[in-house]
Design an enzyme around this catalytic site. Structure first.
Site, PDB file in Angstrom:
ATOM      1  N   CYS B 107       0.845  -1.208   0.000  1.00 47.16           N
ATOM      2  CA  CYS B 107       0.000   0.000   0.000  1.00 47.16           C
ATOM      3  C   CYS B 107       0.866   1.238   0.000  1.00 47.16           C
ATOM      4  CB  CYS B 107      -0.806   0.109   1.276  1.00 47.16           C
ATOM      5  SG  CYS B 107      -1.751  -1.264   1.710  1.00 47.16           S
ATOM      6  N   VAL B 111       0.907   4.163  -2.735  1.00 47.78           N
ATOM      7  CA  VAL B 111       0.279   5.465  -2.495  1.00 47.78           C
ATOM      8  C   VAL B 111       1.280   6.609  -2.678  1.00 47.78           C
ATOM      9  CG1 VAL B 111      -0.878   6.908  -0.779  1.00 47.78           C
ATOM     10  CG2 VAL B 111      -1.558   4.543  -1.060  1.00 47.78           C
TER      11      VAL B 111
END
Lengths: 459, 458
Positions: B107, B111
């Protein structure tokens, strides 16, 4: 010869040969197969055993899935901690923010489970997208009337140790709530004991027999209300110093409670832990009780240990655990079994910890900070260990090499704390090291053959 | 009782997942990467992810699972992970010497927008990748898909990075399996070999995550598909992908990139799906089905006939991964069982939902993706109680709470051994599975039988 990354050269030391102080408390080298975890993991393992609180993981599903039933912390009552709650953030939430989802999740959860507190763990992604978790928690807390506590445990913000700190800050918010419920005169809090395999119950029983009341155990078999009156105990007894010293310091500052560091593993450390508490209270009755307790427990234990020792005498062990304080106890406990520690290390030790390890181990012992499987297996082989003590990821490495293993981490099935725990430990080590299965290990067969040939030559 | 709080009434939840029936993409990508010979999975993000994925696979397989990490700190998260990744590449090749580094993103690195393609190019330009070695990557953020889609993405990356069309067709049939156990990978190879088919299969985790004990720790066990074979798959005469959710993307890419004619089938679990696999293999490789395979099939059918009355009409609920579930449901239907519920946390897509629904027929509740979790399954079970449950280890709480026997067939399995050695695919796998089901149901019948009906011969 074990190969070590240049950047890690100062993190590995051989006692008697190397004179430098171990470099530690630094991030792992990029690209290494580190056995370490993240900030979130640190918070999660510490807060996990508070059984009447809900633990909501705010983030994508992985973080919740992997820490579901993370460690075998037992509860004598509610078991909310053993369920896995997640806001399960999706791509859209990452783009538009997860605050609404968090709010809705908290309301659903608290409505359904009626917990006594709620912890909201912030994962990596929350730190990046910048959800105002504080505000959402404050709002829900006001609406539902229970503590709703954000835990700032964004994974990238440091090491597992920083997660311990975030957990301490979260627990600290639960203290000082209850000034009414009676708390006996000789009361302590146990900090950093997580009730793996019911260990808290063993320890609590010892204190009870001494005449000392345990006001709260933070966080083993933990309850929100108990933590709420922990500030009225007279002494904090810190078991896992790596995780809980910070809380002890905060409580000392705010409530004036002194603290001591102890370990419940092994005979000396367990006995010292009890005597230290007894001496703190300076009460003759308690002192007498303690002497009586230690004497009877040790007398019961020693003959049984001798039995195991017969087979274990002269065997060698490797120890690689999370906290270094535990490693100290292991070295001493192994000695009671006639075993020598030849490799010892931890994920999170401090320079002083490693100096102390140097003090208590023999010449030639390898001391490691934040190791990886290649190094660890290399040193085990080089030093000829018969046993490895470690956690989940170390177990199959030991087995593949054909040596015994003992889990001294989250997955232990037997209580290893206290005198009963020492006996369990001895039994487990004995069972593993002397298991007939190792006779099928090609490495063992080869080693035995080499030894036989060498012996023949001597004759 | 752990689950005493689960209410019977099902209320639509909007924001909360309770006891997930899935986990995240990188663990699937890591598992797939382990199926390449001398490949080190690498997790680009903070340490925790890598530690969790290794722990999860270690618990599931009871094997040392290797994987390195970029060890992100706050700095990397602010300034980007390029320098960590470059340093990782350097350190990994220096110390661990794999042939391939298979990077999965987390993640965090997704991101902050790390461009792995650019970083790897940088490494090539800076001569950080030794000759003959490869660094590949798959995009696997945890906020999308599940471990199954992560597996699918890494499999696609294998085709992308290695499969090469040189124009000179070889005689291989390429086999692309979905997320299954090493035992199942072995069984698929067994069928192909028995039929005399020359095959390339990847990934192939057999011999890697069920490696024999030889007294040594191996960073790279003997198993796994060599990259030369993955390369040659681009010239293969045809390909068969097994398990649609896990392989569709890779199969399509092999087709478009290398013009390899590809059949996409279901995982060969149970008679019908194994028949389809054997038949496709026969046609595409131009071979005949040998007597040995017919015997295996005949044995499965025979045992099913012998004891069909013990499974016929029994009610069953299943949770797990979409491709395996499709096979298991097919298997249960072959045995005349009634399917009550099918739940997978993987967002398998509307097409999967539709196909599953077609297979099970009306009256079966099928749910995938968001809020298809074990809490929901527990609620369903309270409303319509099955005789048997298929699922992962976490289903043991439901199983105990409701006293419903559980057959462990999904990921993860932390509390039993055997899944990585005993297959459920192929006819032999079908027989294993059937015996397991019969054992557990007949044991149950024995246990619950009143004294006068407790009998010796069943």
């Amino acid at each position: 010869m074990v190969e070590i990354l240049a950047a890690r050269k100062q993190q590995v030391l051989e006692k008697g040969k190397d004179v430098f102080t171990i470099e530690c408390e630094k991030p792992s080298t990029a690209g290494s197969v580190s056995q370490r975890a993240c900030v979130f993991c640190g918070s999660r393992v510490v807060l996990y055993p508070i059984a009447d609180a809900v633990h909501l993981i705010h983030g994508p599903i992985g973080c919740a899935a992997y820490t579901w039933e993370l460690r075998g912390s037992l509860s004598s009552g509610p078991e909310l901690h053993r369920l896995s709650f997640s806001t399960d953030l999706r791509e859209n939430d990452v783009i538009y923010g997860g605050e609404k989802k968090l709010y809705a999740a908290l309301k659903e959860l608290i409505g359904a489970y009626k917990p006594n507190a709620a912890f909201v763990y912030c994962t990596c992604i929350i730190g990046l997208i910048g959800d105002d978790v504080e505000a959402v928690c404050a709002k829900v807390e006001k609406e539902v009337g229970i503590p709703v506590i954000p835990v700032h445990s964004e994974g990238f913000k440091g090491t597992k140790k920083d997660g311990y700190k975030a957990a301490c800050e979260a627990v600290f918010k639960l203290t000082g709530k209850d000034d009414i419920t009676p708390v006996p005169k000789f009361s302590i809090n146990i900090l950093g004991e997580f009730n793996l395999a019911g260990e808290t119950w063993i320890i609590k029983d010892y204190y009870k027999r001494m005449g000392v009341n345990v006001a709260s155990c933070i966080t083993g078999d933990g309850r929100v209300a108990e933590i709420g009156r922990a500030h009225r105990a007279k002494l904090n007894v810190v078991q896992c110093s790596g995780s809980m010293t910070y809380l002890a310091k905060m409580m000392e500052e705010k409530y004036g409670i002194p603290y001591i560091r102890v370990s419940y593993f092994g005979i000396e450390d367990m006995s010292k832990a009890l005597y230290d508490v007894a001496e703190f209270f300076k009460d003759d009755k308690i002192l007498d009780n303690t002497r009586e307790l230690v004497k009877s427990e040790v007398n019961k234990l020693l003959p049984k240990l001798t039995e195991y020792r017969k087979d274990l005498e002269g065997k060698k062990a490797g120890v690689y655990v999370g906290g270094s304080f535990k490693a100290f106890s292991m070295v001493k406990a192994l000695r009671h079994l006639g075993m020598e520690t030849v490799v010892v290390g931890s994920q999170t030790g401090s320079p002083e910890d490693y100096d102390y390890l140097k003090e208590i181990t023999n010449e030639g012992t390898i001391i490691l900070d934040d190791t990886n499987p290649l190094e660890l297996s290399g040193f085990i082989l080089e030093k000829g260990a018969d046993l490895l003590i470690g956690g989940v990821k170390e177990r199959p490495i030991a087995y593949k090499m054909g040596i015994g293993f003992c889990d001294h981490n989250h997955e232990r099935k037997e209580a290893l704390a206290g005198y009963d725990g020492m006996l369990n430990f001895a039994r487990e080590v004995h069972t593993s090291v002397t298991s007939p299965v190792w006779k099928y290990s090609p490495a063992r067969i080869k080693a035995a053959e080499t030894a036989r040939v060498a012996k023949e030559r001597l004759v | 009782m752990l689950l005493r709080h689960t209410p019977k009434e099902i209320v639509e939840r909007s924001a909360l997942t309770i006891n997930p029936a899935k986990t995240c993409q990188p663990v699937g990508a890591m598992y797939a990467a382990l199926g390449i010979h001398r490949c080190l999975p690498h997790s680009h993000g903070s340490q925790g992810c890598c530690a969790y994925h290794r722990s999860a696979l270690t618990r599931h397989y009871a094997e040392p699972i290797m994987g390195s990490t970029s060890s992100f700190t706050e700095g990397a998260s602010v300034f980007g992970g390029q320098s960590n990744m470059l340093e990782s590449i350097n350190n990994i090749f220096t110390l661990y010497d794999p042939d391939i580094i298979a990077v999965n993103t987390t993640c965090l690195s997704e991101v902050i927008g790390d461009d792995l393609k650019q970083i790897i190019n940088r490494a090539i330009v800076d001569n950080k990748i030794p000759p003959g070695k490869t660094v590949m990557f798959a995009s696997t953020p945890s906020f999308k898909g599940s471990h199954v889609t992560g597996y699918a993405n890494m499999l696609t990356a294998m085709v992308q990075n290695f499969a090469e069309k040189t124009g000179a067709k070889n005689n291989y049939v390429t086999l692309l399996p979905s997320f299954i156990e090493p035992s199942d990978m072995s069984e698929i190879k067994h069928i192909a070999a028995e039929m005399g088919v020359q095959y390339i299969m990847y990934p192939d985790t057999s011999g890697v995550v069920n490696a024999p004990m030889d007294g040594k720790f191996h960073m790279y066990p003997k198993g796994g598909t060599p990259k030369e074979l993955i390369r040659a798959s681009g010239d293969s005469r045809s390909a068969i992908a097994l398990g649609r959710v896990g392989t569709f993307q890779a199969a399509q890419l092999l087709d478009t990139k290398c013009k390899v004619k590809t059949d996409i089938l279901d995982l060969p679990i149970g008679i019908t799906a194994t028949d389809a696999f054997v038949d496709t293999l026969r046609k595409t490789a131009g071979v005949t089905v040998p007597e040995s395979i017919n015997t295996e099939r005949g044995q499965l059918v025979d045992v099913l006939c012998d004891k069909a009355q013990y499974v016929y009409g029994k009610k069953v609920s299943l949770m797990g991964d979409p491709d395996t579930l499709y096979g298991l449901v097919q298997f249960c239907k072959d045995a005349g069982m009634r399917i009550l519920h099918v739940v997978t946390g993987t967002p398998a897509g509307a097409k999967w939902d539709r196909r599953m629904k077609e297979l099970t027929g009306e009256g079966t509740i099928v749910k995938s993706g968001a809020q298809a979790d074990l809490f929901y399954l527990h609620q369903l079970l309270q409303n319509d109680r099955p005789d048997l449950l298929f699922g992962n280890t976490y289903c043991k709480y439901i199983s105990r709470d409701m006293d419903i026997p559980l057959i462990r067939t999904a990921f993860p399995i932390y509390d039993r051994i055997g899944h990585s050695y005993v297959p459920i695919t192929g006819y032999r796998g079908g027989l294993n599975l059937l015996i397991k089901v019969l054992d557990i149901l007949m044991e149950r019948q024995d246990r619950d039988a009143p004294e006068e009906k407790f009998e010796l011969v069943m």
